[in-house]
Design an enzyme around this catalytic site. Structure first.
Site, PDB file in Angstrom:
ATOM      1  CD  GLN A 154      -2.205   0.289   2.990  1.00 41.34           C
ATOM      2  OE1 GLN A 154      -3.010   1.118   2.553  1.00 41.34           O
ATOM      3  NE2 GLN A 154      -1.825   0.223   4.215  1.00 41.34           N
ATOM      4  CG  ASP A 196       6.598  -6.881  -2.829  1.00 41.12           C
ATOM      5  OD1 ASP A 196       6.437  -7.933  -2.168  1.00 41.12           O
ATOM      6  OD2 ASP A 196       6.078  -5.797  -2.498  1.00 41.12           O
ATOM      7  CG  ASP A 219       5.752   9.364  14.091  1.00 44.52           C
ATOM      8  OD1 ASP A 219       4.681   8.777  14.248  1.00 44.52           O
ATOM      9  OD2 ASP A 219       6.785   8.794  13.673  1.00 44.52           O
ATOM     10  NE  ARG A 261       0.454   9.722  11.742  1.00 44.33           N
ATOM     11  CZ  ARG A 261       0.788   8.441  11.861  1.00 44.33           C
ATOM     12  NH1 ARG A 261       1.632   8.050  12.814  1.00 44.33           N
ATOM     13  NH2 ARG A 261       0.270   7.541  11.044  1.00 44.33           N
ATOM     14  CG  HIS A 271       7.499   5.003  13.647  1.00 40.31           C
ATOM     15  ND1 HIS A 271       6.641   6.043  13.465  1.00 40.31           N
ATOM     16  CD2 HIS A 271       6.892   3.921  13.091  1.00 40.31           C
ATOM     17  CE1 HIS A 271       5.566   5.619  12.821  1.00 40.31           C
ATOM     18  NE2 HIS A 271       5.694   4.332  12.586  1.00 40.31           N
TER      19      HIS A 271
HETATM   20  P1  NAI Z   1       1.882  -3.766   2.907  1.00 40.80           P
HETATM   21  O1  NAI Z   1       1.719  -5.073   3.619  1.00 40.80           O
HETATM   22  O2  NAI Z   1       0.768  -3.226   2.098  1.00 40.80           O
HETATM   23  O3  NAI Z   1       3.175  -3.836   1.960  1.00 40.80           O
HETATM   24  C1  NAI Z   1       4.377  -4.421   2.355  1.00 40.80           C
HETATM   25  C2  NAI Z   1       4.996  -5.048   1.129  1.00 40.80           C
HETATM   26  O4  NAI Z   1       6.297  -5.530   1.490  1.00 40.80           O
HETATM   27  C3  NAI Z   1       4.207  -6.234   0.575  1.00 40.80           C
HETATM   28  O5  NAI Z   1       3.978  -6.046  -0.818  1.00 40.80           O
HETATM   29  C4  NAI Z   1       5.144  -7.422   0.835  1.00 40.80           C
HETATM   30  O6  NAI Z   1       5.018  -8.443  -0.150  1.00 40.80           O
HETATM   31  C5  NAI Z   1       6.496  -6.738   0.774  1.00 40.80           C
HETATM   32  N1  NAI Z   1       7.607  -7.490   1.384  1.00 40.80           N
HETATM   33  C6  NAI Z   1       7.578  -8.353   2.423  1.00 40.80           C
HETATM   34  N2  NAI Z   1       8.807  -8.859   2.647  1.00 40.80           N
HETATM   35  C7  NAI Z   1       9.629  -8.298   1.742  1.00 40.80           C
HETATM   36  C8  NAI Z   1      11.012  -8.434   1.457  1.00 40.80           C
HETATM   37  N3  NAI Z   1      11.792  -9.274   2.164  1.00 40.80           N
HETATM   38  N4  NAI Z   1      11.542  -7.706   0.438  1.00 40.80           N
HETATM   39  C9  NAI Z   1      10.768  -6.886  -0.283  1.00 40.80           C
HETATM   40  N5  NAI Z   1       9.448  -6.723  -0.078  1.00 40.80           N
HETATM   41  C10 NAI Z   1       8.879  -7.422   0.927  1.00 40.80           C
HETATM   42  O7  NAI Z   1       2.320  -2.742   4.059  1.00 40.80           O
HETATM   43  P2  NAI Z   1       2.323  -1.148   4.023  1.00 40.80           P
HETATM   44  O8  NAI Z   1       1.042  -0.648   4.561  1.00 40.80           O
HETATM   45  O9  NAI Z   1       2.788  -0.684   2.697  1.00 40.80           O
HETATM   46  O10 NAI Z   1       3.416  -0.840   5.150  1.00 40.80           O
HETATM   47  C11 NAI Z   1       4.762  -1.210   4.953  1.00 40.80           C
HETATM   48  C12 NAI Z   1       5.554  -1.046   6.241  1.00 40.80           C
HETATM   49  O11 NAI Z   1       5.627   0.314   6.632  1.00 40.80           O
HETATM   50  C13 NAI Z   1       4.964  -1.785   7.438  1.00 40.80           C
HETATM   51  O12 NAI Z   1       6.044  -2.380   8.156  1.00 40.80           O
HETATM   52  C14 NAI Z   1       4.356  -0.674   8.258  1.00 40.80           C
HETATM   53  O13 NAI Z   1       4.276  -1.030   9.623  1.00 40.80           O
HETATM   54  C15 NAI Z   1       5.348   0.423   8.023  1.00 40.80           C
HETATM   55  N6  NAI Z   1       4.876   1.791   8.285  1.00 40.80           N
HETATM   56  C16 NAI Z   1       5.782   2.688   8.810  1.00 40.80           C
HETATM   57  C17 NAI Z   1       5.446   3.997   9.025  1.00 40.80           C
HETATM   58  C18 NAI Z   1       6.458   4.957   9.582  1.00 40.80           C
HETATM   59  O14 NAI Z   1       6.077   6.109   9.812  1.00 40.80           O
HETATM   60  N7  NAI Z   1       7.703   4.601   9.823  1.00 40.80           N
HETATM   61  C19 NAI Z   1       4.101   4.491   8.713  1.00 40.80           C
HETATM   62  C20 NAI Z   1       3.229   3.506   8.131  1.00 40.80           C
HETATM   63  C21 NAI Z   1       3.618   2.199   7.936  1.00 40.80           C
END
Ligand code: NAI
Length: 331
Positions: free
Chosen positions: A15, A42, A159, A162, A187
């Protein structure tokens, strides 16, 4: 014309990836005159979706986009990249222990550390977004000893933004007139959003946020918990975690790092602690930083009151525990 910059986004079929890659291709991250080549990584189960993202990037006909490498091969993904935005990770699933999620992620970040160390460009800058972001960045730093520590960071800009947003809403002022909030630490919900040095631009010059809000109970209570819990509130509302705001914050983070912060303004970045503000050295901790010529510097000399001191220490304590847990997963 400028040479293209190669930007890696891992987890690009997810996402945040879907919101982030068009922003990069439009010049939001590196500027409207900077061509880019996107490297999208990915894992095999997401390969088809990843190819769909590539198809859409072609269809969007972005003038700055000079190429797309979409792959599940970490060597191909990391080769020659100048900027790496690491969004890919293993999500926490129901019933999983913290230690199990940590173990999955530290092993991902350990192996990506080696790939980046071997194959990326010498000027590589890394931004870790995937959670646990600070500790993933720390593992990357420790297992990629030839990448200078000043080139490894994690995202706390969401953050930070926000916090700016909450102040702007409360005072009914433009968010661009609010500056110099600070996110200290992890975070996570122990982060400390600090407004003690934040100001608002008014027709009468810059005024302290504390003076204009004039409600210490709110600033020391609900404001802090709202920022700390905002990620959970978004999940509750959207049934999905923050994606557009996370993608936008990732662009802000890299843009300010590469192109510099405006005079008199600082931002929050998770960086390797050198012991500033008595934060233990050897943690990736969010500090107020300024940047110029592609290098960040921790803002020094801000007075820290007793209330803040406790909060800085609490979030440092959590990071030390995460670090110990990460190492116990690796051994
Ligand atoms: P998502 O689940 O939609 O996407 C994650 C993607 O990473 C998936 O397509 C998955 O197949 C892929 N993936 C998994 N293992 C992998 C690997 N070894 N190599 C490459 N790709 C891999 O999750 P979303 O919503 O996009 O969030 C991603 C991360 O960001 C999560 O860990 C979330 O907690 C974190 N996050 C951090 C924030 C921050 O402010 N630091 C804010 C929002 C989310």
């Amino acid at each position: 014309a400028k040479d293209p910059v190669r930007v890696l986004v891992t987890g690009a079929a997810g996402q945040i990836g879907y919101a982030l890659v068009p922003m990069i291709a439009r010049g939001v991250m590196l500027g409207a005159d900077q061509p880019v080549i996107l490297h999208l990584l990915d894992i095999p189960p997401a390969a088809e979706a990843l190819n769909g993202v590539k198809m859409e990037l072609v269809d969007a006909a972005f003038p700055l986009l000079k190429g797309v490498v979409a792959t599940t091969d970490v060597v191909e993904a990391t080769t020659g990249v100048n900027i790496a935005v690491l969004v890919g990770g293993f999500p926490r699933k129901e019933g999983m222990e913290r230690k199990d999620v940590m173990g999955k992620n530290v092993s991902i970040y350990k192996s990506q550390a080696s790939a980046l160390e071997k194959h990326a460009a010498a000027d590589l800058k890394v931004l870790v977004v995937a959670n646990p972001a600070n500790t993933n960045a720390l593992i990357l730093k420790e297992f990629a000893p030839s990448i200078p520590e000043k080139n490894i960071s994690c995202l706390t800009r969401l953050d930070h933004n926000r916090a700016l947003g909450q102040i702007s809403e409360r005072l009914n002022v433009q968010v661009s007139d609010v500056k110099n909030v600070i996110i200290w630490g992890n975070h996570s919900s122990t982060q400390y959003p600090d407004v003690n040095h934040a100001t608002i631009k008014t027709s009468d010059g810059e005024k302290p946020v504390r003076e204009l809000v004039a409600d210490d109970a709110w600033l020391n209570g609900e404001f802090i918990s709202t920022v700390q819990q905002r990620g959970a509130a978004i999940i509750k509302a959207r049934k999905l975690s923050s994606a557009l705001s996370a993608a936008s914050a990732a662009c802000d983070h890299i843009r300010d790092w590469v192109l510099g912060t405006p005079e008199g303004t600082w931002v929050s970045m998770g960086v390797y602690s050198d012991g500033s503000y008595d934060v233990p050295a050897g943690l990736i901790y969010s500090f107020p930083v300024t940047a110029a010529n592609g290098e960040w510097k921790i803002v020094q000399g801000l007075p820290i009151d007793e209330f803040s001191r406790k909060k800085l220490d609490l979030t440092a304590q959590e990071l030390s525990e995460e670090k110990a847990l990460a190492y116990s997963c690796l051994s």
